[in-house]
Write an enzyme that holds these catalytic residues in place. Structure first.
Site, PDB file in Angstrom:
ATOM      1  N   HIS A   1       9.263   3.942   9.551  1.00  0.00           N
ATOM      2  CA  HIS A   1       9.043   3.071  10.708  1.00  0.00           C
ATOM      3  C   HIS A   1       7.759   3.509  11.411  1.00  0.00           C
ATOM      4  CE1 HIS A   1      10.187   0.246  13.808  1.00  0.00           C
ATOM      5  NE2 HIS A   1       9.837   1.149  14.704  1.00  0.00           N
TER       6      HIS A   1
ATOM      7  N   ASN B   1      13.798   4.874   4.702  1.00  0.00           N
ATOM      8  CA  ASN B   1      12.881   3.904   5.306  1.00  0.00           C
ATOM      9  C   ASN B   1      11.819   4.637   6.114  1.00  0.00           C
ATOM     10  OD1 ASN B   1      11.874   1.366   6.073  1.00  0.00           O
ATOM     11  ND2 ASN B   1      13.120   1.314   7.916  1.00  0.00           N
TER      12      ASN B   1
ATOM     13  N   SER C   1       0.822  -1.208   0.000  1.00  0.00           N
ATOM     14  CA  SER C   1       0.000   0.000   0.000  1.00  0.00           C
ATOM     15  C   SER C   1       0.859   1.263   0.000  1.00  0.00           C
ATOM     16  CB  SER C   1      -0.985  -0.004   1.173  1.00  0.00           C
ATOM     17  OG  SER C   1      -0.306  -0.117   2.396  1.00  0.00           O
ATOM     18  N   ASN C   2       1.944   1.273   0.771  1.00  0.00           N
ATOM     19  CA  ASN C   2       2.837   2.438   0.734  1.00  0.00           C
ATOM     20  C   ASN C   2       3.539   2.545  -0.615  1.00  0.00           C
ATOM     21  OD1 ASN C   2       2.611   3.986   3.096  1.00  0.00           O
ATOM     22  ND2 ASN C   2       3.754   2.475   4.268  1.00  0.00           N
TER      23      ASN C   2
ATOM     24  N   LEU D   1      17.528  -6.456   6.847  1.00  0.00           N
ATOM     25  CA  LEU D   1      18.596  -5.484   6.979  1.00  0.00           C
ATOM     26  C   LEU D   1      19.261  -5.311   5.613  1.00  0.00           C
ATOM     27  CD1 LEU D   1      19.992  -3.842   9.250  1.00  0.00           C
ATOM     28  CD2 LEU D   1      21.654  -5.682   9.411  1.00  0.00           C
TER      29      LEU D   1
ATOM     30  N   LYS E   1      19.524 -15.130  -1.089  1.00  0.00           N
ATOM     31  CA  LYS E   1      20.842 -15.271  -1.728  1.00  0.00           C
ATOM     32  C   LYS E   1      21.133 -14.092  -2.655  1.00  0.00           C
ATOM     33  CE  LYS E   1      21.887 -20.162  -1.682  1.00  0.00           C
ATOM     34  NZ  LYS E   1      22.291 -21.313  -2.472  1.00  0.00           N
TER      35      LYS E   1
END
Length: 188
Positions: A104, A102, A13-14, A87, A59
């Site tokens: 949060h 990012n 959605s973002n 990460l 991988k």
């Protein structure tokens, strides 16, 4: 032209809001969506909006350099994490220094770090009887949720707040501010 790659894991959605926000922009283009969960709905959202979506597994991110090559081939300038839970590997941090953004779902530095995402964050905030929560938009470094804060927006918690009602408030903040802060960061 500034080219963005969105990294996502979930429903997207973002990612959709970011793609729509920049759809008519002549300075910024969402070039692709990279996702790391095979059946993530973000792939369908991206395709419906005319943006290439590509799956990469663990991988590809951490061992064989496939993601790094893909980003180079697409001439990506910035990476935006939109619900991406891994990460970011060191080689990508080196390739995109201070160029990975990012979001949060809490007011960092509180309720951040490994394992603190989505509902886990909202449950912890409610359980601790916090008076407010919100969003933090930040640059990414080699630790979960520790990069330079670019923006925060707050919302008050009601006395009868639940993790679900708090999630709805936080999503509204994400939808309103995330694309705007990306644009301001990229374009000054």
């Amino acid at each position: 032209m500034i080219r963005i790659a969105i990294f996502a894991s979930g429903n997207g959605s973002n990612a959709q809001r970011i793609i729509e926000y920049f759809a008519e922009n002549t300075q910024v283009k969402v070039e692709c969506v990279i996702y790391n969960v095979k059946d993530a709905f973000v792939a369908e959202r991206a395709k419906m909006l005319g943006v290439e979506a590509r799956y990469f597994g663990r991988k590809d991110f951490y061992e064989n350099g496939s993601v790094r090559l893909f980003l180079k081939d697409h001439q990506i300038d910035w990476i935006v994490l939109a619900g991406f839970l891994w990460l970011v590997p060191g080689d990508l941090l080196e390739d995109f220094p201070q160029h990975i953004i990012n979001i949060h779902p809490a007011l960092l530095p509180n309720y951040g770090g490994k394992g603190m995402y989505g509902r886990h964050v909202h449950e912890a905030v409610v359980a601790n009887c916090e008076k407010e929560s919100g969003i933090t938009i930040h640059l990414v470094d080699d630790h979960y949720d520790k990069g330079q804060v670019l923006f925060q927006a707050k919302c008050a918690l009601a006395p009868d707040e639940t993790p679900d009602s708090l999630a709805a408030k936080v999503h509204e903040l994400e939808y309103e501010y995330f694309p705007q802060v990306i644009a301001k960061t990229l374009l000054g």
